[in-house]
Write an enzyme that holds these catalytic residues in place. Structure first.
Site, PDB file in Angstrom:
ATOM      1  N   SER A 127       0.832  -1.203   0.000  1.00 20.95           N
ATOM      2  CA  SER A 127       0.000   0.000   0.000  1.00 20.95           C
ATOM      3  C   SER A 127       0.865   1.250   0.000  1.00 20.95           C
ATOM      4  O   SER A 127       2.038   1.225   0.369  1.00 20.95           O
ATOM      5  CB  SER A 127      -0.895   0.016   1.239  1.00 20.95           C
ATOM      6  N   THR A 153       5.138   1.149   1.940  1.00 18.17           N
ATOM      7  CA  THR A 153       6.132   0.367   1.201  1.00 18.17           C
ATOM      8  C   THR A 153       6.145   0.748  -0.272  1.00 18.17           C
ATOM      9  O   THR A 153       7.209   0.902  -0.880  1.00 18.17           O
ATOM     10  CB  THR A 153       5.845  -1.134   1.356  1.00 18.17           C
ATOM     11  N   ASP A 198      -9.655   2.806  15.250  1.00 20.27           N
ATOM     12  CA  ASP A 198      -8.736   1.750  14.828  1.00 20.27           C
ATOM     13  C   ASP A 198      -9.232   0.430  15.383  1.00 20.27           C
ATOM     14  O   ASP A 198      -8.556  -0.242  16.142  1.00 20.27           O
ATOM     15  CB  ASP A 198      -7.326   2.059  15.321  1.00 20.27           C
ATOM     16  N   LYS A 250       1.519   1.215  17.113  1.00 18.56           N
ATOM     17  CA  LYS A 250       0.078   1.015  16.953  1.00 18.56           C
ATOM     18  C   LYS A 250      -0.450   0.039  18.004  1.00 18.56           C
ATOM     19  O   LYS A 250      -1.528   0.235  18.569  1.00 18.56           O
ATOM     20  CB  LYS A 250      -0.224   0.491  15.544  1.00 18.56           C
TER      21      LYS A 250
END
Length: 515
Positions: free
Chosen positions: A218, A227, A280, A312
């Protein structure tokens, strides 16, 4: 500028489909949500009683879309018989020159009844998720409606069976690759760790040892680099499906942008709204990750879960719960998943930002003397786990196999070959403007805030400016002298450098040094 005015005497209502409007491209970026703009005195506005933010169906000669209506009350941007289209609306309709459009109130969305049911606690089945995701991908739901769906699914409101249903629905909504190999390996990092750019190194090692690893990645959504953004600084990533198959057939692996092939297209649409809401949810994360792996044709997937106070995933317990959910859903959709819980306490490597991270990747692959050892060791750890999934070796033997492949230059040669097959290998650029931030005292680095550091890199221009970001001069535990650089901001313009510098000066504890 002229001001649109209504006629002084009321006009007879006119059937909207008898008043086609000329399509006008406005060049306005409304992201993925289609928007149509009409003048307040447009005959269609009068006939249909349209109000701003209404959902309208826009019919062209070949296609139709549902768009959000904006109304122009002043100015001469549009003529009364024109319908202005945002870039998203224009791409979806693709009107021919001089084409005229017909507008009417959009029919009610069937899928929103399922969203409302979920808001009130109902469990949804796979067919209902198919309906919701299908309308999201077709552009028939507004950002507000997508947000309602995400909130209804957040904070543990998705049952395990619903996560499976959502994952399958996200796969159904896009293309799906298949490969003539019984075992296709892949890896994914949960994220939240700046500079953790192991993918190109792992792909090169795995493919050089005979594994099939068609890696789709993505672009960044909220991070300083995805990436695909990093890989794009040294080779082409927007390959067609045919080109991707050609590269994998020749080299055993690739490093391409998944968005170019319509793989799980709902994912980016959901994530962008989710990030705006600062949500999230675990269920949505699991569906997002696994739907992309199923769509890419993977059979065996390694999931890297960095854990740290500013990553995260914040705790080991949270990591274990996430891994359990991933494994459960993976079994249901036919994937073999292995988790790897790793240290996420600080950034990896030196570079944060597309080109800066690419320089680190190339240094590791070339076995350069200045290659960041933490990136090298982390890439070897992930590569060894991928080799285990691929059935080549286990334990220390897998690690030794990966290390020898890197040390002997086989990984670099395979990396070069993959890049050449994708369109050529080039050196990443360097930013024109730089500014060091130095240590306020002699001491030891005790803490680095991943989130604040990533924010500074983004303010410097990353990832839109590929050479922007920052270079990290220290890691935790290291001794540092007063006035020694903690990190160096990189920017492609003076203005972006100033924005980033102002931010880091207001957050002096991004890198904490104790005497």
């Amino acid at each position: 500028m002229a001001t649109p005015t209504r006629p002084s005497s009321p006009a007879e209502p006119v059937a909207a489909d008898l008043v086609p409007l000329r399509a006008r491209r406005l060049g306005i970026d409304t992201h993925h949500e289609p928007v149509v703009v009409l003048r307040a005195d447009s005959p269609v506005c009068r006939a249909e009683g349209f109000e701003a933010h209404a959902r309208v169906e826009v019919q062209g000669a070949q296609r139709s879309i549902v768009a959000t209506l904006n109304i122009l009350t002043t100015g001469d941007l549009l003529a009364p018989d024109e319908a202005g289209l945002s870039e998203s609306a224009w791409r979806r309709l693709a009107p021919a020159a001089g084409e005229r459009l017909r507008l009417r109130n959009a029919p009610p969305s069937d899928s929103m009844s399922y969203v409302r049911a979920k808001i009130f606690g109902a469990a949804l089945n796979e067919n209902q998720f198919d309906a919701i995701i299908g309308e999201i991908v077709a552009g028939r739901l507004s950002n507000v409606e997508i947000a309602a769906f995400l909130v209804a699914c957040a904070k543990g409101r998705l049952r395990a069976a619903e996560v499976v249903g959502l994952t399958r629905a996200m796969v159904h909504a896009g293309s799906r690759l298949d490969w003539p190999h019984p075992r296709v390996v892949d890896k994914h990092c949960i994220g939240g760790l700046p500079g953790n750019r192991t993918t190109p190194i792992v792909v090169a090692i795995a493919a050089s040892l005979g594994l099939i690893m068609p890696k789709t990645s993505s672009r960044a959504i909220t991070s300083p680099a995805g990436t695909a953004d990093t890989v794009e600084t040294f080779t082409r990533v927007d390959l067609s499906l045919q080109d991707m198959r050609r590269v994998v057939a020749a080299e055993g692996g690739c490093m391409v942008w998944g968005g170019a092939m319509n793989l799980s297209p709902a994912d980016d649409l959901l994530i962008r709204v989710e990030r705006t809401l600062d949500l999230d949810g675990q269920g949505q994360l699991v569906a997002s990750v696994l739907s992309k792996k199923v769509a890419a044709g993977s059979t065996h997937v390694l999931i890297d879960i960095p854990v740290g106070p500013s990553a995260k995933v914040r705790s080991q317990a949270e990591a274990q719960a996430l891994l359990h959910a991933l494994e459960h859903t993976a079994r249901a959709v036919g994937l073999h998943v292995q988790g790897l819980i790793t240290d996420g306490s600080q950034p990896v490597g030196r570079g944060i930002g597309p080109a800066l991270e690419a320089h680190d990747v190339l240094a590791v692959l070339r076995n350069a003397a200045n290659a960041p050892d933490d990136l090298r060791q982390r890439a070897l750890q992930v590569a060894a786990a991928v080799l285990e999934l691929g059935g080549l070796a286990q334990g220390e033997a897998a690690h030794a196999l990966a290390r020898n492949c890197l040390d002997e230059g086989r990984a670099w040669r395979k990396f070069e070959a993959i890049c050449l097959a994708q369109g050529g290998l080039r050196e990443p650029g360097v930013a024109a403007f730089r500014h060091p931030l130095t240590a306020p005292r002699d001491g030891r680095v005790t803490r680095i805030d991943n989130r604040l550091l990533a924010r500074a890199a983004k303010l410097a221009g990353a990832p839109q400016a590929p050479c922007a970001g920052l270079w990290l001069g220290v890691h935790t535990g290291e001794r540092i002298a007063r006035e020694q650089p903690l990190f160096v901001l990189h920017a492609e313009s003076r203005g972006e450098l100033a924005y980033a510098l102002d931010y880091v000066q207001r957050h002096p504890d991004i890198v904490h040094v104790e005497a």
